[in-house]
Motif scaffolding. Structure first.
Motif, short mmCIF file in Angstrom:
data_model
loop_
_atom_site.label_atom_id
_atom_site.label_comp_id
_atom_site.label_asym_id
_atom_site.label_seq_id
_atom_site.Cartn_x
_atom_site.Cartn_y
_atom_site.Cartn_z
N LYS A 91 0.83 -1.21 0.00
CA LYS A 91 0.00 0.00 0.00
C LYS A 91 0.87 1.26 0.00
N LYS A 92 1.92 1.27 0.83
CA LYS A 92 2.82 2.42 0.89
C LYS A 92 3.46 2.68 -0.48
N LEU A 93 3.96 1.64 -1.12
CA LEU A 93 4.57 1.80 -2.44
C LEU A 93 3.55 2.30 -3.46
N ARG A 94 2.34 1.76 -3.40
CA ARG A 94 1.29 2.19 -4.34
C ARG A 94 0.97 3.66 -4.13
N GLU A 95 0.81 4.06 -2.87
CA GLU A 95 0.46 5.45 -2.58
C GLU A 95 1.60 6.41 -2.94
N GLU A 96 2.84 5.98 -2.75
CA GLU A 96 3.99 6.82 -3.14
C GLU A 96 3.97 7.09 -4.64
N ARG A 97 3.43 6.17 -5.39
CA ARG A 97 3.35 6.33 -6.85
C ARG A 97 2.04 6.97 -7.28
N ARG A 98 1.27 7.37 -6.30
CA ARG A 98 -0.02 8.04 -6.53
C ARG A 98 -0.95 7.21 -7.41
N LEU A 99 -0.99 5.94 -7.13
CA LEU A 99 -1.88 5.03 -7.85
C LEU A 99 -3.01 4.61 -6.93
N THR A 100 -4.20 4.48 -7.50
CA THR A 100 -5.33 3.96 -6.74
C THR A 100 -5.38 2.44 -6.90
N LEU A 101 -6.19 1.82 -6.07
CA LEU A 101 -6.40 0.38 -6.24
C LEU A 101 -6.95 0.09 -7.63
N LYS A 102 -7.81 0.97 -8.10
CA LYS A 102 -8.40 0.80 -9.44
C LYS A 102 -7.31 0.87 -10.51
N ASP A 103 -6.37 1.80 -10.37
CA ASP A 103 -5.25 1.91 -11.32
C ASP A 103 -4.48 0.60 -11.39
N VAL A 104 -4.14 0.07 -10.22
CA VAL A 104 -3.37 -1.17 -10.16
C VAL A 104 -4.19 -2.33 -10.71
N SER A 105 -5.47 -2.33 -10.41
CA SER A 105 -6.36 -3.37 -10.91
C SER A 105 -6.40 -3.41 -12.43
N VAL A 106 -6.53 -2.25 -13.02
CA VAL A 106 -6.59 -2.16 -14.49
C VAL A 106 -5.28 -2.64 -15.11
N LYS A 107 -4.17 -2.28 -14.50
CA LYS A 107 -2.86 -2.62 -15.07
C LYS A 107 -2.44 -4.07 -14.82
N THR A 108 -3.01 -4.69 -13.77
CA THR A 108 -2.61 -6.06 -13.44
C THR A 108 -3.66 -7.11 -13.80
N GLY A 109 -4.90 -6.68 -13.94
CA GLY A 109 -5.99 -7.63 -14.15
C GLY A 109 -6.45 -8.29 -12.87
N ILE A 110 -6.00 -7.80 -11.74
CA ILE A 110 -6.39 -8.33 -10.44
C ILE A 110 -7.57 -7.50 -9.92
N ARG A 111 -8.58 -8.17 -9.42
CA ARG A 111 -9.76 -7.46 -8.92
C ARG A 111 -9.39 -6.51 -7.78
N VAL A 112 -10.05 -5.37 -7.74
CA VAL A 112 -9.83 -4.38 -6.68
C VAL A 112 -10.04 -5.02 -5.31
N GLN A 113 -11.05 -5.85 -5.19
CA GLN A 113 -11.35 -6.48 -3.91
C GLN A 113 -10.17 -7.34 -3.43
N TYR A 114 -9.53 -8.05 -4.35
CA TYR A 114 -8.40 -8.89 -3.97
C TYR A 114 -7.18 -8.04 -3.64
N LEU A 115 -6.96 -6.98 -4.40
CA LEU A 115 -5.86 -6.06 -4.09
C LEU A 115 -6.05 -5.47 -2.69
N ASP A 116 -7.27 -5.12 -2.37
CA ASP A 116 -7.58 -4.59 -1.05
C ASP A 116 -7.26 -5.61 0.04
N LYS A 117 -7.57 -6.88 -0.21
CA LYS A 117 -7.25 -7.94 0.75
C LYS A 117 -5.73 -8.09 0.92
#
Length: 78
Positions: free
Chosen positions: A19-45
């Motif tokens: 989460k810290k690394l993601r926030e440092e890059r100013r990415l949302t869970l949705k951003d990471v989800s779109v780029k990885t194909g991983i559901r937002v719910q799973y990223l949140d977990k």
């Protein structure tokens, strides 16, 4: 899957680090989800430290790529 307390702590620390690394890059869970194909719910977990199972290794590699870090850096959460 039965998880001992030490392993739970590791997953929690890993999640906070992701989460810290993601926030440092100013990415949302949705951003990471779109780029990885991983559901937002799973990223949140993952970030909450409650994602256990065989898929986490595969997902962490995708997350590392999106966050532009090498796996050792991603796994250096202690």
């Amino acid at each position: 899957m039965k998880i001992n307390e030490e392993l739970k702590q590791d997953f929690t620390l890993l999640g906070k680090h992701v989460k810290k690394l993601r926030e440092e890059r100013r990415l949302t869970l949705k951003d990471v989800s779109v780029k990885t194909g991983i559901r937002v719910q799973y990223l949140d977990k993952i970030e909450k430290g409650i994602a256990y199972g065989v898929l986490i290794d595969k997902h962490l590699l995708k997350i590392a790529i999106v966050l532009q870090v090498e796996m050792p850096e991603l796994l250096n959460y202690k």
